[in-house]
Design an enzyme around this catalytic site. Structure first.
Site, PDB file in Angstrom:
ATOM      1  N   GLU A 231      -0.552  -5.788   0.857  1.00  0.00           N
ATOM      2  CA  GLU A 231      -1.599  -4.726   2.006  1.00  0.00           C
ATOM      3  C   GLU A 231      -3.078  -5.100   1.700  1.00  0.00           C
ATOM      4  O   GLU A 231      -4.075  -5.956   0.692  1.00  0.00           O
ATOM      5  CB  GLU A 231      -1.315  -3.289   1.725  1.00  0.00           C
ATOM      6  CG  GLU A 231      -1.546  -2.945   0.489  1.00  0.00           C
ATOM      7  CD  GLU A 231      -1.179  -1.544  -0.152  1.00  0.00           C
ATOM      8  OE1 GLU A 231      -0.178  -1.093   0.349  1.00  0.00           O
ATOM      9  OE2 GLU A 231      -2.155  -0.990  -0.832  1.00  0.00           O
ATOM     10  N   HIS A 273      -2.290   4.225   0.401  1.00  0.00           N
ATOM     11  CA  HIS A 273      -2.819   4.099  -0.503  1.00  0.00           C
ATOM     12  C   HIS A 273      -4.834   4.361  -1.050  1.00  0.00           C
ATOM     13  O   HIS A 273      -5.290   3.476   0.569  1.00  0.00           O
ATOM     14  CB  HIS A 273      -2.884   2.251  -0.982  1.00  0.00           C
ATOM     15  CG  HIS A 273      -1.116   2.756  -1.636  1.00  0.00           C
ATOM     16  ND1 HIS A 273      -0.254   1.829  -1.452  1.00  0.00           N
ATOM     17  CD2 HIS A 273      -0.149   3.968  -1.962  1.00  0.00           C
ATOM     18  CE1 HIS A 273       1.445   1.964  -1.302  1.00  0.00           C
ATOM     19  NE2 HIS A 273       0.824   3.212  -1.878  1.00  0.00           N
TER      20      HIS A 273
END
Length: 584
Positions: A231, A273
């Site tokens: 990511e 996150h």
């Protein structure tokens, strides 16, 4: 960092900070995979030792609970995985304590938000001592058909759907635990499934990196291809790029870095996150995808195309004879928990206990169907509550008032009666209130306060059979039975019990009928002709008057009256009342 396989079918773990659901899911996965031993060897719950009951298939097992990490490691030396469900406040300290144990090889930290300085210390210690940290902010990892950490892969239905109950040929590593579940499903659709899957966690400083696990997968013979889901944010993926360029990874790698949509926003965006935030062009998803593609990884043009890319890579391995798809097996049926099955309407189970007098399942407790608020707002008294809980109906006010009078009159009778004596002695011996009270209550019987039921039984039987007082008393004499409710140690015919007089006066004023009481008075007249102390005592008065209450109120059938007298309800009045005095 370990260079090969982390888990096996014999791997056992210590679970820190007891959580019933993830532990049960681990045990259900064990059963699904056909493991012979549970994967959870022990539970660590600071401050408590003992056992926790859980299911291993249909068998209920007791898993030891330890109060300290050191004690748990000493008790279970073969358990080399530490699964840490502590909060972010204490996760670092407990994880470091686990890493320092010689038996622990892998630590999984579930908590999100562990301070970055603490995470760096954990990483440095683990690398210096050749140990593995998964997380923080991870769901864990899984080796298909062998071992899983906590809630990895979700429910049993999802695990079966993703064919995780047996090993496949694909090694998978991701930052995201949620996306791991999605990819397990995708991989199972287009390949023979996962061999091992790891979610390294979404914090800025993960304990182990994407490339750490890819290099491990490269050394595991059963892993034939590798799937990586990164990511945006951070530069972890570039260590994988270097490993690919240097030829350290020889197996096919299919990769995708999520977050390409970040460029659509004018300002920097923080995704779910802590680490999912692009700090520059190199940390963008596009730049990472391009670097991985140039290093030799198969990188699709979009996430939607990832499934096709994985499918094509696996089919190519099969065509080249480098792998043979794993044969499908049928997993055993996991027994469903009773509560779950009941909620889904699959089964019906008989109750072990039925309460017909009270119910606390709604917004407020109910006594015999009457809500607590109605009891208070209507000005109900203790007698009304007793009528609801003992007789399961609202009795007329004169009935509940009679009950309250009985309680008041029987609350105490001085310190010399056996119940009071025992209570006082027990209290003076230093025992607690409940023990002292019970000591007194246990003396209640035919000779002290427990004659109400017997008086009601015998008076009712004699009256209903039409016996004269003479016939009744003489028949009892022949049987060698004292007439319950007749006789007193102190009171005499010329010195009647004031309590009896008060009860009789109230009943004659308020009761529709006092036939049983009048019969008891006739019996008393006969017994007084024999001895001056054979007066109607308070037990006899309450017993006979309660018969009049039950019969005269019109709210009880003959069968109900017989049952109430037989069960022993009426002695309960004396027990309830005298408890007040004994406590005092």
């Amino acid at each position: 960092m370990a260079t090969g396989q982390l888990f096996s079918r014999t791997t056992q773990a210590l679970f820190y900070n007891y959580k019933q659901l993830p532990i049960q899911r681990m045990l259900d996965f064990d059963f699904l995979c056909g493991r012979e031993t549970p994967s959870v060897a022990g539970i660590i719950n600071p401050g408590g030792d003992g056992f926790q009951k859980l299911f291993f298939g249909q068998e209920e097992i007791a898993i030891p609970v330890h109060s300290a990490i050191e004690a748990a490691c000493a008790a279970h030396p073969t358990a080399d995985v530490f699964i840490n469900f502590a909060s972010f406040r204490s996760a670092a300290a407990s994880s470091m304590a686990a890493l320092k144990q010689p038996t622990i090889r892998v630590v999984a930290i579930i908590a999100e938000g562990v301070p970055e300085s603490d995470a760096k210390q954990l990483i440095a210690y683990a690398r210096a001592n050749n140990k593995v940290v998964i997380g923080p902010a991870t769901v864990g990892g899984i080796q298909a058909g062998a071992f899983k950490i906590g809630d990895t892969a979700g429910t049993i239905d999802n695990i079966i759907h993703c064919k995780l109950y047996r090993p496949g040929s694909v090694g998978f590593v991701s930052k995201s635990g949620g996306m791991s579940n999605e990819l397990y499903n995708t991989i199972a659709r287009v390949t023979d499934g996962i061999y091992e899957g790891i979610a390294i966690g979404g914090d800025v400083f993960p304990g182990s990196t994407l490339s750490d696990h890819v290099l491990r997968f490269n050394n595991i013979p059963q892993v034939k291809m590798i799937v990586v889901l990164g990511e945006l944010g951070g530069r972890d993926e570039y260590s994988l790029v270097e490993a690919l360029k240097q030829g350290k990874v020889t197996k096919p790698v299919v990769a995708w870095v999520s977050g390409t949509c970040a460029r659509l926003f004018k300002s920097e965006v923080q995704f779910g996150h802590a680490g999912a935030k692009s700090g520059g062009e190199m940390e963008s998803a596009q730049a990472k995808n391009q670097a991985l593609r140039e290093a030799g990884a198969v990188v699709p043009t979009s996430y939607e195309a990832l499934e096709v890319a994985i499918k094509e890579a696996f089919e190519k391995l099969v065509e080249e004879g480098k792998t043979t798809p794993v044969k499908e097996v049928h997993p055993p049926q996991i027994p469903e928990d009773l509560n779950t099955a009941i909620k889904s309407g699959k089964v019906r189970a008989p109750t072990h206990i039925i309460s017909t007098i009270s119910d606390d399942r709604g917004e407020e407790p109910c006594y015999a169907g009457v809500p607590m608020s109605s009891i208070v707002e209507s000005g109900y008294g203790v007698g009304d509550v007793i009528s609801l809980l003992w007789f399961k109906r609202s009795l007329p006010r004169y009935c509940t008032q009679f009950i309250e009078i009985c309680i008041m009159l029987c609350a105490d009778h001085g310190p010399c009666v056996s119940g009071a004596h025992n209570t006082i002695v027990t209290a003076r011996a230093g025992k607690d209130l409940v023990s002292s009270l019970v000591s007194g209550l246990l003396t209640i019987g035919p000779r002290f306060g427990g004659a109400i039921d017997d008086a009601a039984r015998y008076f009712k039987d004699a009256y209903d059979r039409g016996l004269t007082p003479y016939e009744f008393v003489e028949s009892m004499k022949k049987k060698g039975i004292r007439v319950p409710g007749i006789g007193h140690r102190i009171k005499r015919g010329d010195n009647r019990d004031k309590r009896v007089e008060l009860l009789q006066r109230f009943a004659r004023t308020h009761f529709p009928s006092v036939k049983y009481m009048e019969y008891a008075v006739q019996v008393e007249t006969y017994t007084l002709s024999k001895a001056n102390n054979l007066v109607l005592n308070v037990d006899g008065a309450i017993g006979s008057l309660f018969l009049d209450l039950l019969a005269g109120s019109g709210m009880f059938t003959k069968q109900e009256i017989d049952e109430i007298v037989e069960i022993g309800y009426l002695n309960g009045l004396f027990v309830l009342a005298r408890s007040i005095g004994l406590i005092g």
